[in-house]
Design a protein around this motif. Structure first.
Motif, PDB file in Angstrom:
ATOM      1  N   LEU A 153       0.839  -1.196   0.000  1.00  0.00           N
ATOM      2  CA  LEU A 153       0.000   0.000   0.000  1.00  0.00           C
ATOM      3  C   LEU A 153       0.873   1.244   0.000  1.00  0.00           C
ATOM      4  O   LEU A 153       1.789   1.363   0.814  1.00  0.00           O
ATOM      5  CB  LEU A 153      -0.886   0.011   1.248  1.00  0.00           C
ATOM      6  N   TYR A 154       0.594   2.186  -0.919  1.00  0.00           N
ATOM      7  CA  TYR A 154       1.339   3.436  -0.909  1.00  0.00           C
ATOM      8  C   TYR A 154       0.666   4.467  -0.020  1.00  0.00           C
ATOM      9  O   TYR A 154       1.313   5.133   0.778  1.00  0.00           O
ATOM     10  CB  TYR A 154       1.522   4.006  -2.322  1.00  0.00           C
ATOM     11  N   GLU A 155      -0.656   4.622  -0.173  1.00  0.00           N
ATOM     12  CA  GLU A 155      -1.334   5.632   0.631  1.00  0.00           C
ATOM     13  C   GLU A 155      -2.795   5.279   0.832  1.00  0.00           C
ATOM     14  O   GLU A 155      -3.383   4.526   0.070  1.00  0.00           O
ATOM     15  CB  GLU A 155      -1.210   7.015  -0.004  1.00  0.00           C
ATOM     16  N   ALA A 156      -3.354   5.843   1.885  1.00  0.00           N
ATOM     17  CA  ALA A 156      -4.782   5.780   2.171  1.00  0.00           C
ATOM     18  C   ALA A 156      -5.191   7.180   2.601  1.00  0.00           C
ATOM     19  O   ALA A 156      -4.371   7.929   3.147  1.00  0.00           O
ATOM     20  CB  ALA A 156      -5.064   4.772   3.281  1.00  0.00           C
TER      21      ALA A 156
ATOM     22  N   SER B 211       4.797   4.135   2.612  1.00  0.00           N
ATOM     23  CA  SER B 211       3.340   4.318   2.622  1.00  0.00           C
ATOM     24  C   SER B 211       2.949   5.353   3.662  1.00  0.00           C
ATOM     25  O   SER B 211       3.601   5.506   4.689  1.00  0.00           O
ATOM     26  CB  SER B 211       2.626   2.997   2.908  1.00  0.00           C
ATOM     27  N   TRP B 212       1.869   6.070   3.358  1.00  0.00           N
ATOM     28  CA  TRP B 212       1.411   7.086   4.296  1.00  0.00           C
ATOM     29  C   TRP B 212      -0.091   7.210   4.313  1.00  0.00           C
ATOM     30  O   TRP B 212      -0.798   6.680   3.469  1.00  0.00           O
ATOM     31  CB  TRP B 212       2.079   8.411   4.077  1.00  0.00           C
ATOM     32  N   LEU B 213      -0.567   7.907   5.334  1.00  0.00           N
ATOM     33  CA  LEU B 213      -1.988   8.149   5.560  1.00  0.00           C
ATOM     34  C   LEU B 213      -2.248   9.636   5.388  1.00  0.00           C
ATOM     35  O   LEU B 213      -1.590  10.458   6.017  1.00  0.00           O
ATOM     36  CB  LEU B 213      -2.358   7.721   6.990  1.00  0.00           C
TER      37      LEU B 213
ATOM     38  N   ILE C 184      -9.095   1.660   7.328  1.00  0.00           N
ATOM     39  CA  ILE C 184      -7.694   1.292   7.170  1.00  0.00           C
ATOM     40  C   ILE C 184      -7.377   0.287   8.260  1.00  0.00           C
ATOM     41  O   ILE C 184      -8.006   0.281   9.321  1.00  0.00           O
ATOM     42  CB  ILE C 184      -6.721   2.498   7.256  1.00  0.00           C
ATOM     43  N   ALA C 185      -6.475  -0.584   7.977  1.00  0.00           N
ATOM     44  CA  ALA C 185      -6.038  -1.568   8.967  1.00  0.00           C
ATOM     45  C   ALA C 185      -4.518  -1.542   9.001  1.00  0.00           C
ATOM     46  O   ALA C 185      -3.875  -1.586   7.955  1.00  0.00           O
ATOM     47  CB  ALA C 185      -6.547  -2.961   8.598  1.00  0.00           C
ATOM     48  N   PHE C 186      -3.966  -1.453  10.185  1.00  0.00           N
ATOM     49  CA  PHE C 186      -2.526  -1.441  10.342  1.00  0.00           C
ATOM     50  C   PHE C 186      -2.029  -2.865  10.534  1.00  0.00           C
ATOM     51  O   PHE C 186      -2.653  -3.657  11.239  1.00  0.00           O
ATOM     52  CB  PHE C 186      -2.121  -0.590  11.550  1.00  0.00           C
ATOM     53  N   ARG C 187      -0.918  -3.200   9.898  1.00  0.00           N
ATOM     54  CA  ARG C 187      -0.321  -4.514  10.074  1.00  0.00           C
ATOM     55  C   ARG C 187       0.367  -4.550  11.433  1.00  0.00           C
ATOM     56  O   ARG C 187       1.168  -3.674  11.756  1.00  0.00           O
ATOM     57  CB  ARG C 187       0.688  -4.788   8.956  1.00  0.00           C
ATOM     58  N   VAL C 188       0.022  -5.530  12.243  1.00  0.00           N
ATOM     59  CA  VAL C 188       0.632  -5.718  13.568  1.00  0.00           C
ATOM     60  C   VAL C 188       0.882  -7.205  13.767  1.00  0.00           C
ATOM     61  O   VAL C 188       0.333  -8.035  13.046  1.00  0.00           O
ATOM     62  CB  VAL C 188      -0.276  -5.183  14.708  1.00  0.00           C
TER      63      VAL C 188
END
Length: 94
Positions: free
Chosen positions: A5-8, A46-48, A67-71
């Motif tokens: 993902l580049y951006e959301a 990638s950024w928001l 959006i979902a963050f990878r953790v």
């Protein structure tokens, strides 16, 4: 071909409040102008983007604002405790 993902982008009611929220989540602030701010999710990758405007009034649906963050799995198990420690109230999905 797709590497990640580049951006959301998310519409927000109040940019200042939103900036403080994402800073609490320890995202690295990238830049802002009058009604837009960006935070790095992975610096250089990638950024928001947060956009202040009337669009925040669009009725919520996860396909429009999600959006979902990878953790890690361990991070996920500890997420409620972590959010509480930074004074962020978790809101159940649905």
């Amino acid at each position: 071909m797709i590497k990640g993902l580049y951006e959301a982008h998310l519409p927000v009611k109040n940019l200042e409040v939103s900036i403080e929220f994402y800073r609490k989540l320890d995202l690295k602030f990238a830049w802002r102008d009058e009604d837009t701010a960006f935070f790095w999710l992975e610096e250089g990758k990638s950024w928001l983007g947060l956009w202040e405007g009337e669009e925040f009034q669009t009725p919520y649906h996860p396909s429009l604002r999600h959006i979902a963050f990878r953790v890690t799995y361990q991070d996920l198990k500890e997420s409620l405790k972590w959010l509480e420690s930074i004074q962020v109230e978790a809101v159940p999905f649905g």
